[in-house]
Scaffold this active site. Structure first.
Site, PDB file in Angstrom:
ATOM      1  CG  ASP A 206      86.953 -27.617  30.025  1.00 37.58           C
ATOM      2  OD1 ASP A 206      87.362 -26.873  30.933  1.00 37.58           O
ATOM      3  OD2 ASP A 206      87.259 -28.829  29.934  1.00 37.58           O
ATOM      4  CG  HIS A 379      89.954 -30.323  31.843  1.00 38.74           C
ATOM      5  ND1 HIS A 379      88.632 -29.965  32.014  1.00 38.74           N
ATOM      6  CD2 HIS A 379      90.332 -30.929  32.994  1.00 38.74           C
ATOM      7  CE1 HIS A 379      88.235 -30.327  33.224  1.00 38.74           C
ATOM      8  NE2 HIS A 379      89.251 -30.913  33.844  1.00 38.74           N
TER       9      HIS A 379
END
Length: 561
Positions: A206, A379
């Site tokens: 990610d 994130h």
């Protein structure tokens, strides 16, 4: 390091024993994540999400991944693995199931419950569901899958390790490394390390927060800020957040109980998702705290809390309607507090600030990420990514999930830890893992698929361009009648404009030049109506550009009579 090039040609046949990775969404953008893995003639899909449109895509509701590279191979798909329940990872699933309804869906309990409600909404038949949890390992065709717990801004998120004869791939999905999460479920770094010991041949990580230094702030840091908001607010509190952010809703419910307030949901997706989360035990609702939204109005303002959708300024959302004073039963009063407990998705800034200004204009106090810690990212930041690379020690890295700047920042972090082979790809760029080495081998045609109401895929980029021109420059229609016998203009030109401050009389001076140009074209032997229309377009287009510095859409009609 490999860079995607627009001149890449179609990929060659996959070498025997190789693994092919085809990203169809999510690389070069934040949203519509979808990756196809090919091994031994079989396919595995990880995620199938949507992207929400920006101001340059008027009238578009959703943007889907382009299924065309695999459309004639859907019978070879072993499974669709869904890493978590956010729209940018599950939202396009019903559209894929329209093309093959029995694709097995694999995911955690909450993820499959959320996607199942979408499938029912689309009136599709029940498909095959396989519920998995962290630690599970199962096989679909030649793909051996192992699931690993990861922490994200929605419960029950999973990374997936994919084993084939070509090697081991670790796909993180969306993740961060909150060490004290609200639900106690941390990213399983022990599993990451164990997979690293086995040997990760391709690490797909990610990239969304790769440009952000350090570590992502913990979710629990928001609790005291919410406490302060509840303590200081003398009237109603409205909290807007993503309709799937179970942890944030839990924090608001707990604060409401502590301050003797009642809570109601506003927004269809919020009601649906929180109902699912409650039924499955991911959301703990203290007794007596929830009421129906319409009943909330019977309570004094200091006992009311609304949890609403619309934190991204979506024009039809509950919060936007509240800001415009057009909501059915929620009417903003001076002194109300509105908390925007979410991030700003790139491209949504103008819409969000429009809502904030609308709320402030009506006397509300607006608390948002810009002035208080009411949201933290889901994130991993650069420090967490660095940590992961050192634990996993992958042979090859393919950054995923992010715009090109995010993926390049992620690639730089990987190289700092000594990873020799970092591959940068965008949507449609094909990467093969052969003999332990990942490399770009070609590109498949892969564009945007627009959903406009009930229409899927019929809207083209050129039609969107036309919409933008119409919106920004307006249009001019010109109707001319040509006598089919004499070849002379017998009526018109009749000229009308929309979207500009011109009235029809301002076109008097260009009418004769249009007639003269048509006479010349007909005298030179032009009789085709389309060519005569182009003549009209050129004459009036040049005049409007020179006279008004405008480039409207011009719709000429030449009728023979």
């Amino acid at each position: 390091m490999s860079h995607p090039h627009p001149e890449l040609s179609a990929p060659p046949a996959l070498p025997e024993g190789g693994l092919r990775v085809i990203p169809l969404g999510g690389l070069g953008e934040v949203g519509r994540n979808m990756t196809v893995f090919e091994y031994d003639g079989r396919l595995l899909i990880v995620d199938c999400g949507v992207l929400f449109p920006d101001d340059s895509q008027p009238g578009v509701d959703l943007i889907l991944p382009d299924f065309s590279p695999i459309r004639d191979r859907l019978d070879q798909v072993e499974a669709l693995v869904l890493t978590h329940g956010h729209e940018d990872h599950i939202g396009a699933t019903p559209y894929l199931l329209r093309e093959r309804e029995d694709i097995p869906l694999v995911g955690s309990e909450l993820t499959l419950a959320l996607v199942n409600s979408k499938i029912r909404e689309h009136r599709l038949k029940q498909t095959s569901f396989t519920t998995v949890k962290e630690g599970d390992r199962l096989t679909f065709g030649p793909f051996d899958l192992e699931f690993v717990a990861v922490n994200h801004s929605i419960p029950d998120a999973l990374a997936v390790a994919i084993r084939t004869g070509a090697g081991l791939v670790l796909h993180t999905g969306d993740f961060k490394m909150d060490q004290l999460p609200l639900d106690g479920r941390i990213t399983d770094l022990r599993a990451f390390a164990r997979l690293g010991e086995e040997g990760v041949d391709l690490f797909m990580t990610d990239s969304t927060n790769a440009e952000v230094p350090g570590f992502t702030t913990q979710e629990k840091k928001i609790t005291p800020v919410l406490e302060q908001v509840f303590r200081e607010s003398k009237q109603r509190i409205i909290v807007a957040c993503f309709a799937s952010h179970v942890h944030r809703v839990q924090q608001v419910l707990d604060a409401a109980v502590a301050h003797d307030r009642k809570v109601a949901y506003v927004g269809r997706s919020m009601v649906r998702n929180m109902g699912i989360a409650r039924d499955l035990g991911y959301l703990t609702i203290p007794p007596g705290v929830m009421v129906e939204a319409k009943q909330l109005a019977d309570l004094p303002p200091e006992r009311q809390v609304l949890i609403s959708t619309g934190s991204q300024g979506e024009p039809l959302s509950a919060l936007s309607r509240i800001a415009q004073r057009s909501h059915n039963f929620v009417h903003l009063e001076e002194g109300d507090t509105v908390v925007l407990a979410s991030s700003l998705i790139p491209g949504n800034e103008n819409a969000v600030y429009r809502v904030i200004n609308g709320l402030a204009r009506h006397g509300a106090r607006v608390v948002h990420k810009g002035n208080a810690l009411v949201h933290v990212s889901g994130h991993a930041s650069a420090g967490e990514l660095l940590y992961c690379y050192n634990i996993v020690k992958p042979r090859n890295v393919l950054p995923i999930h992010g715009e090109i700047r995010h993926m390049l920042a992620n690639a730089d972090i990987a190289r700092q830890t000594g990873v020799d082979n970092v591959v940068i790809a965008e949507d449609g760029v094909v990467v093969d893992l052969v003999d332990g080495v990942a490399s770009v081998v070609g590109k498949v045609a892969c564009g945007n698929v627009f959903v406009d109401g009930q229409t899927v895929g019929d809207i083209t980029e050129s039609e969107l361009k036309d919409r933008l021109i119409l919106g920004e420059e307006g249009f001019i229609s010109v109707i001319v009648v040509v006598d089919s016998v004499s070849g002379k203009v017998s009526a018109g030109p009749e000229i009308h404009a929309r979207g500009h401050a011109w009235d029809d009389s301002s076109f008097e001076e260009i009418k004769q030049p249009i007639i003269d140009a048509l006479d010349r074209a007909i005298a030179e032997g032009t009789t085709d109506a389309h060519q005569l229309q182009q003549t009209v377009r050129r004459v009036i287009g040049r005049w409007v550009s020179n006279t008004h510095r405008a480039r409207p859409m011009i719709i000429p009609v030449v009728v023979e009579a």
